[in-house]
Design a protein around this motif. Structure first.
Motif, mmCIF file in Angstrom:
data_model
loop_
_atom_site.group_PDB
_atom_site.id
_atom_site.type_symbol
_atom_site.label_atom_id
_atom_site.label_comp_id
_atom_site.label_asym_id
_atom_site.label_seq_id
_atom_site.Cartn_x
_atom_site.Cartn_y
_atom_site.Cartn_z
ATOM 1 N N ARG A 26 23.487 4.281 -9.424
ATOM 2 C CA ARG A 26 23.883 2.890 -9.641
ATOM 3 C C ARG A 26 25.369 2.682 -9.332
ATOM 4 O O ARG A 26 25.759 1.657 -8.763
ATOM 5 N N GLU A 27 26.190 3.647 -9.700
ATOM 6 C CA GLU A 27 27.626 3.504 -9.445
ATOM 7 C C GLU A 27 27.926 3.484 -7.948
ATOM 8 O O GLU A 27 28.695 2.648 -7.466
ATOM 9 N N VAL A 28 27.310 4.395 -7.210
ATOM 10 C CA VAL A 28 27.548 4.446 -5.762
ATOM 11 C C VAL A 28 27.047 3.166 -5.101
ATOM 12 O O VAL A 28 27.716 2.596 -4.231
ATOM 13 N N LEU A 29 25.880 2.704 -5.506
ATOM 14 C CA LEU A 29 25.348 1.468 -4.925
ATOM 15 C C LEU A 29 26.215 0.272 -5.288
ATOM 16 O O LEU A 29 26.354 -0.668 -4.484
ATOM 17 N N ALA A 30 26.805 0.278 -6.475
ATOM 18 C CA ALA A 30 27.699 -0.813 -6.863
ATOM 19 C C ALA A 30 28.941 -0.831 -5.966
ATOM 20 O O ALA A 30 29.406 -1.900 -5.552
ATOM 21 N N VAL A 31 29.476 0.349 -5.660
ATOM 22 C CA VAL A 31 30.621 0.425 -4.747
ATOM 23 C C VAL A 31 30.215 -0.076 -3.364
ATOM 24 O O VAL A 31 30.942 -0.828 -2.708
ATOM 25 N N ILE B 170 31.670 -3.414 -0.906
ATOM 26 C CA ILE B 170 32.506 -2.989 0.215
ATOM 27 C C ILE B 170 33.040 -4.202 0.967
ATOM 28 O O ILE B 170 32.350 -5.202 1.151
ATOM 29 N N ARG B 171 34.299 -4.130 1.390
ATOM 30 C CA ARG B 171 34.906 -5.207 2.160
ATOM 31 C C ARG B 171 35.472 -4.619 3.452
ATOM 32 O O ARG B 171 36.516 -3.976 3.445
ATOM 33 N N LEU B 172 34.759 -4.836 4.529
ATOM 34 C CA LEU B 172 35.257 -4.430 5.833
ATOM 35 C C LEU B 172 36.401 -5.348 6.239
ATOM 36 O O LEU B 172 36.403 -6.539 5.888
#
Length: 305
Positions: free
Chosen positions: A215-220, A224-226
């Motif tokens: 869940r933490e990785v998916l939240a990051v 994400i902002r390219l």
């Protein structure tokens, strides 16, 4: 495309080009894609790999699908969670992965050999233990196979969903070709056909988990902002298109809601419609340079060999 439509599409394709080059700048990998002339690299212009990997929308959406799948394997996820700076530099991580895939796909032999050797050295240093006491290492053949299969699955499905039809025989050829990279890194038992990939996923299901780390990785990833115009809209489009490629079992395991699934279907339709514009906007990419190195026109990649 008729001349009138070409003229009308130029502002759109110019915007797409700026977006892609802003998100994934060229010339930063240090790889020479132009020399030596006649060097096909590991695959060459007659390969399915060159064709599948030339489709930018399918590759980006497919790569994001692969990341989602990879969060479900606790041991594979541990290496990223414990040893990478994904929380602070997920864009950089995506760019490095993109550079490796592009390099192993299109660079000459010596460049590919050097890339693979570099990644193997990095993998040898990534070792640890999960919170429940299980030991992991990035050079574990089974984990290398998992990462490769999720990526190959994502790339193939992205091409198939958004860019061009992929018959089963072509899909089998792709899996059979592209496993060369995984095996060079140390993977074993790499599935070589579409049926084998489906069977492989079925065998992995008992050890997959959707936990707090997932869940933490998916939240990051979802935040994400390219560094591109309309970053939020772009993120939602490609994340949705990536999620639309997930197998049914993964959608269920990732607890994706009805609303999320509907949004993914919408993103998939939009990206499918935009794919020809991406192709037109990126006619001078690495696939083109590799074709030039081999003395063949880029048009040879338009059809399955």
């Amino acid at each position: 495309m008729p001349p009138l439509l070409q003229r009308l599409s130029r502002p759109v394709t110019a915007h797409i080009r700026r977006w892609v080059l802003g998100a994934f700048p060229r010339g930063q990998s240090g790889i020479d894609y132009d020399q030596p002339l006649g060097d096909p690299g590991w695959f060459g212009p007659h390969s399915v790999t060159w064709r599948v990997h030339s489709e930018f929308p399918g590759m980006l959406a497919g790569g994001l699908c692969a990341l989602m799948l990879q969060t479900l394997h606790p041991l594979a996820l541990a290496g990223v969670y414990d040893h990478s700076n994904f929380r602070d530099d997920l864009v950089g991580r995506l760019r490095r992965t993109t550079a490796f895939v592009a390099g192993t796909s299109y660079a000459p032999h010596a460049e590919v050999d050097a890339l693979v050797a570099k990644v193997k050295r990095i993998h040898a240093q990534v070792r640890g233990q999960t919170p429940d006491g299980r030991v992991y290492s990035a050079d574990d053949p089974a984990l290398l196979t998992w990462v490769h299969v999720t990526e190959a699955y994502g790339f193939l499905q992205g091409c198939r969903r958004y860019c061009r039809k992929v018959p089963v025989a072509i899909a089998d050829q792709y899996y059979g070709e592209y496993k060369r990279v995984a095996e060079a890194l140390g993977a074993t038992g790499v599935p070589a056909t579409e049926a084998e990939v489906d069977a492989y996923f079925a065998r992995q299901l008992p050890q997959l988990r959707f936990d707090a780390r997932s869940r933490e990785v998916l939240a990051v990833l979802s935040g994400i902002r390219l560094p591109v115009p309309m970053a939020g809209l772009s993120r939602e489009l490609f994340l949705g298109a990536g999620a639309a490629l997930l197998p049914d079992w993964a959608e269920a395991m990732l607890e994706r809601s009805t609303v999320q699934r509907a949004q993914a279907r919408t993103s998939a339709r939009v990206l499918r419609a935009m794919a020809p514009l991406f192709r037109r906007a990126l006619q001078d990419g690495l696939a083109t340079r590799a074709c030039t190195r081999m003395g063949v026109p880029m048009s040879v990649l338009a059809e399955w060999a």
